[in-house]
Design a protein around this motif. Structure first.
Motif, PDB file in Angstrom:
ATOM      1  N   GLN A 243      -0.685  -3.771  -8.321  1.00  0.00           N
ATOM      2  CA  GLN A 243      -1.808  -4.040  -7.425  1.00  0.00           C
ATOM      3  C   GLN A 243      -2.964  -3.078  -7.662  1.00  0.00           C
ATOM      4  OE1 GLN A 243      -0.761  -4.592  -3.339  1.00  0.00           O
ATOM      5  NE2 GLN A 243       0.625  -6.272  -3.813  1.00  0.00           N
ATOM      6  N   THR A 244      -2.655  -1.834  -7.990  1.00  0.00           N
ATOM      7  CA  THR A 244      -3.712  -0.870  -8.309  1.00  0.00           C
ATOM      8  C   THR A 244      -4.454  -1.311  -9.563  1.00  0.00           C
ATOM      9  OG1 THR A 244      -2.490   0.919  -7.259  1.00  0.00           O
ATOM     10  CG2 THR A 244      -4.191   1.550  -8.843  1.00  0.00           C
TER      11      THR A 244
ATOM     12  N   GLY B 112      -8.528  -2.485  -9.980  1.00  0.00           N
ATOM     13  CA  GLY B 112      -9.255  -1.415 -10.655  1.00  0.00           C
ATOM     14  C   GLY B 112     -10.467  -1.839 -11.449  1.00  0.00           C
TER      15      GLY B 112
ATOM     16  N   LEU C 161       3.147  -1.360  -6.532  1.00  0.00           N
ATOM     17  CA  LEU C 161       1.961  -0.527  -6.268  1.00  0.00           C
ATOM     18  C   LEU C 161       1.104  -0.405  -7.529  1.00  0.00           C
ATOM     19  CD1 LEU C 161       3.113   2.568  -4.166  1.00  0.00           C
ATOM     20  CD2 LEU C 161       1.544   0.767  -3.472  1.00  0.00           C
ATOM     21  N   MET C 162       1.767  -0.160  -8.664  1.00  0.00           N
ATOM     22  CA  MET C 162       1.045  -0.016  -9.932  1.00  0.00           C
ATOM     23  C   MET C 162       0.317  -1.316 -10.296  1.00  0.00           C
ATOM     24  SD  MET C 162       3.975   2.163 -11.947  1.00  0.00           S
ATOM     25  CE  MET C 162       3.244   1.994 -13.561  1.00  0.00           C
TER      26      MET C 162
ATOM     27  N   ARG D 143      -9.521  -4.016 -16.291  1.00  0.00           N
ATOM     28  CA  ARG D 143      -8.102  -3.704 -16.474  1.00  0.00           C
ATOM     29  C   ARG D 143      -7.837  -2.991 -17.794  1.00  0.00           C
ATOM     30  NH1 ARG D 143      -4.856  -8.882 -13.937  1.00  0.00           N
ATOM     31  NH2 ARG D 143      -5.850  -8.752 -11.915  1.00  0.00           N
TER      32      ARG D 143
ATOM     33  N   THR E   5      -8.921   0.571 -17.471  1.00  0.00           N
ATOM     34  CA  THR E   5      -7.991   1.266 -16.581  1.00  0.00           C
ATOM     35  C   THR E   5      -6.709   1.611 -17.328  1.00  0.00           C
ATOM     36  OG1 THR E   5      -8.901   0.124 -14.648  1.00  0.00           O
ATOM     37  CG2 THR E   5      -6.713   1.096 -14.404  1.00  0.00           C
TER      38      THR E   5
ATOM     39  N   ARG F 190       0.855  -1.185   0.000  1.00  0.00           N
ATOM     40  CA  ARG F 190       0.000   0.000   0.000  1.00  0.00           C
ATOM     41  C   ARG F 190       0.882   1.223   0.000  1.00  0.00           C
ATOM     42  NH1 ARG F 190      -0.638   2.718   4.746  1.00  0.00           N
ATOM     43  NH2 ARG F 190       0.298   1.792   6.540  1.00  0.00           N
ATOM     44  N   GLY F 191       0.261   2.340  -0.276  1.00  0.00           N
ATOM     45  CA  GLY F 191       1.014   3.585  -0.295  1.00  0.00           C
ATOM     46  C   GLY F 191       1.595   3.898   1.073  1.00  0.00           C
TER      47      GLY F 191
END
Length: 124
Positions: free
Chosen positions: A83-84, A88, A80-81, A91, A94, A3-4
């Motif tokens: 997993q985002t 989303g 992070l990218m 895909r 996104t 996570r961030g």
């Protein structure tokens, strides 16, 4: 799941990624104190949490620990990218929205990356 990072976590990880050698809490504290007033125990707690989250590894050195990043900033950002994107929903949609917002410099970097690591054909 990655996570961030919070503001202080980011400040600490920025310093850890910039180093080429392990650092103690005191090393990081001295760097942070050039920009803000902060307590040793605060830095120690955040670095311990970053260790628990799997972002820093540590080794005992005397009565303290020295820390170093588990992976590079780029590897962390890529995860992070990924997993985002996975979370989303659609895909493809996104990715289209992502591509629409790329600056010319980012688009050039993406093209360069695809030359280094071309997309694999998913056909059998």
């Amino acid at each position: 799941m990655v996570r961030g990072l919070g503001e202080l976590e980011s400040a600490i990880m920025d310093r850890m990624w910039a180093r080429r050698v392990p650092a103690s809490v005191r090393d990081v504290l001295e760097e942070l104190r050039q920009e803000r007033s902060i307590a040793y125990t605060t830095v120690m707690t955040v670095m311990d949490k970053l260790h628990t989250k799997g972002l820093l590894r540590r080794a005992p050195q005397g009565r303290a620990y020295v820390y170093e990043p588990v992976s590079s900033r780029e590897a962390y950002t890529a995860e992070l990218m990924r997993q985002t994107l996975a979370g989303g929903g659609n895909r493809a949609a996104t990715l289209v929205h992502f591509l629409e917002r790329l600056t010319p410099e980012e688009a050039a970097a993406l093209q360069t990356a695809l030359q280094v690591f071309p997309l694999q054909d998913s056909a059998p």
